[in-house]
Write a protein that holds these residues in place. Structure first.
Motif, mmCIF file in Angstrom:
data_model
loop_
_atom_site.group_PDB
_atom_site.id
_atom_site.type_symbol
_atom_site.label_atom_id
_atom_site.label_comp_id
_atom_site.label_asym_id
_atom_site.label_seq_id
_atom_site.Cartn_x
_atom_site.Cartn_y
_atom_site.Cartn_z
ATOM 1 N N THR A 28 1.951 -6.006 20.001
ATOM 2 C CA THR A 28 1.151 -5.305 19.007
ATOM 3 C C THR A 28 -0.298 -5.760 19.002
ATOM 4 N N ALA A 29 -0.682 -6.657 19.888
ATOM 5 C CA ALA A 29 -2.082 -7.058 19.986
ATOM 6 C C ALA A 29 -2.687 -6.313 21.168
ATOM 7 N N ILE A 30 -3.805 -5.634 20.922
ATOM 8 C CA ILE A 30 -4.395 -4.851 22.000
ATOM 9 C C ILE A 30 -5.899 -5.084 22.062
ATOM 10 N N ASP A 31 -6.461 -4.934 23.257
ATOM 11 C CA ASP A 31 -7.907 -4.960 23.433
ATOM 12 C C ASP A 31 -8.443 -3.589 23.069
ATOM 13 N N ALA A 32 -9.652 -3.552 22.526
ATOM 14 C CA ALA A 32 -10.231 -2.265 22.122
ATOM 15 C C ALA A 32 -11.489 -1.974 22.917
ATOM 16 N N THR A 149 7.415 3.556 31.467
ATOM 17 C CA THR A 149 6.299 2.648 31.735
ATOM 18 C C THR A 149 5.213 2.720 30.673
ATOM 19 N N TRP A 150 4.975 3.888 30.151
ATOM 20 C CA TRP A 150 3.858 4.127 29.245
ATOM 21 C C TRP A 150 4.323 4.490 27.843
ATOM 22 N N ALA A 151 3.510 4.094 26.865
ATOM 23 C CA ALA A 151 3.685 4.511 25.475
ATOM 24 C C ALA A 151 2.291 4.609 24.869
ATOM 25 N N THR A 177 3.224 0.771 18.509
ATOM 26 C CA THR A 177 2.467 1.788 17.778
ATOM 27 C C THR A 177 3.049 3.176 18.020
ATOM 28 N N ALA A 178 3.389 3.490 19.262
ATOM 29 C CA ALA A 178 3.998 4.787 19.567
ATOM 30 C C ALA A 178 5.325 4.938 18.823
ATOM 31 N N ILE A 179 6.127 3.890 18.807
ATOM 32 C CA ILE A 179 7.414 3.930 18.091
ATOM 33 C C ILE A 179 7.181 4.077 16.590
#
Length: 190
Positions: A28-32, A149-151, A177-179
């Protein structure tokens, strides 16, 4: 492109919409990243990756269905969920073409009930194009693209229509986030 710090995404609301079996192990940690100037769809799609969030604006040069087409070039064939307040015929035809080409493996949509009266041709085509089509009083605009592979979760101001106005949004390459958004759809809209 401007790289921005982005804190870990957490929320008390997330717990009530956790994926089955909990969210353990889901990142749940992402670069922006924020695009600057006048980004093209290929430039925006080129920034998309798991673990990244890409903020964008369209300035009326392209619409949500155009973004979907480019994102599917990145992800490959995928299941697509769409939530939109409005829908017109040309974007639905584009979805049908993507389905027929095998780029969309399952297509689910949630639209405002007034679509039937505002755009009867789009509504009629949608009833045969979408695998699952529901109507709900919502003003949300979401696009969820998932495969093994992708969400990707796209939250934006764009409807599934051609709109010559400034529109903004963010593409999040994050399975949790997608879920979260997919579960929101299935729990709120039945």
């Amino acid at each position: 492109m401007i790289r921005l710090p982005y804190d870990q995404i957490t929320s008390s609301v997330t717990a009530s919409l956790e994926p089955p079996g909990g969210a353990e192990g889901l990142e749940t940690a992402i670069d922006a990243y924020a695009v600057s100037q006048h980004p093209s769809l290929p430039e925006i799609a080129g920034l998309v990756d798991m673990g990244k969030a890409v903020s964008f604006y369209s300035d009326g040069r392209w619409s949500q269905h155009d973004l979907l087409t480019w994102l599917l070039k990145v992800t490959g064939p995928a299941c697509v969920h769409i939530v939109s307040w409005a829908m017109t015929e040309q974007p639905v035809r584009q979805l049908l073409n993507l389905k027929n080409a095998g780029q969309i493996t399952h297509l689910a949509g949630v639209f405002n009930p007034r679509v039937e009266h505002r755009n009867p041709n789009a509504y009629q085509l949608a009833t045969t194009t979408f695998d699952s089509l529901q109507f709900y009083e919502s003003h949300s605009k979401l696009l969820i693209i998932e495969n093994d592979t992708w969400a990707l979760a796209v939250v934006s101001s764009q409807n599934f229509s051609n709109n010559p106005r400034l529109e903004t949004g963010v593409i999040m390459g994050d399975r949790a986030t997608a879920i979260f958004y997919r579960n929101l759809l299935t729990t709120k809209i039945k």
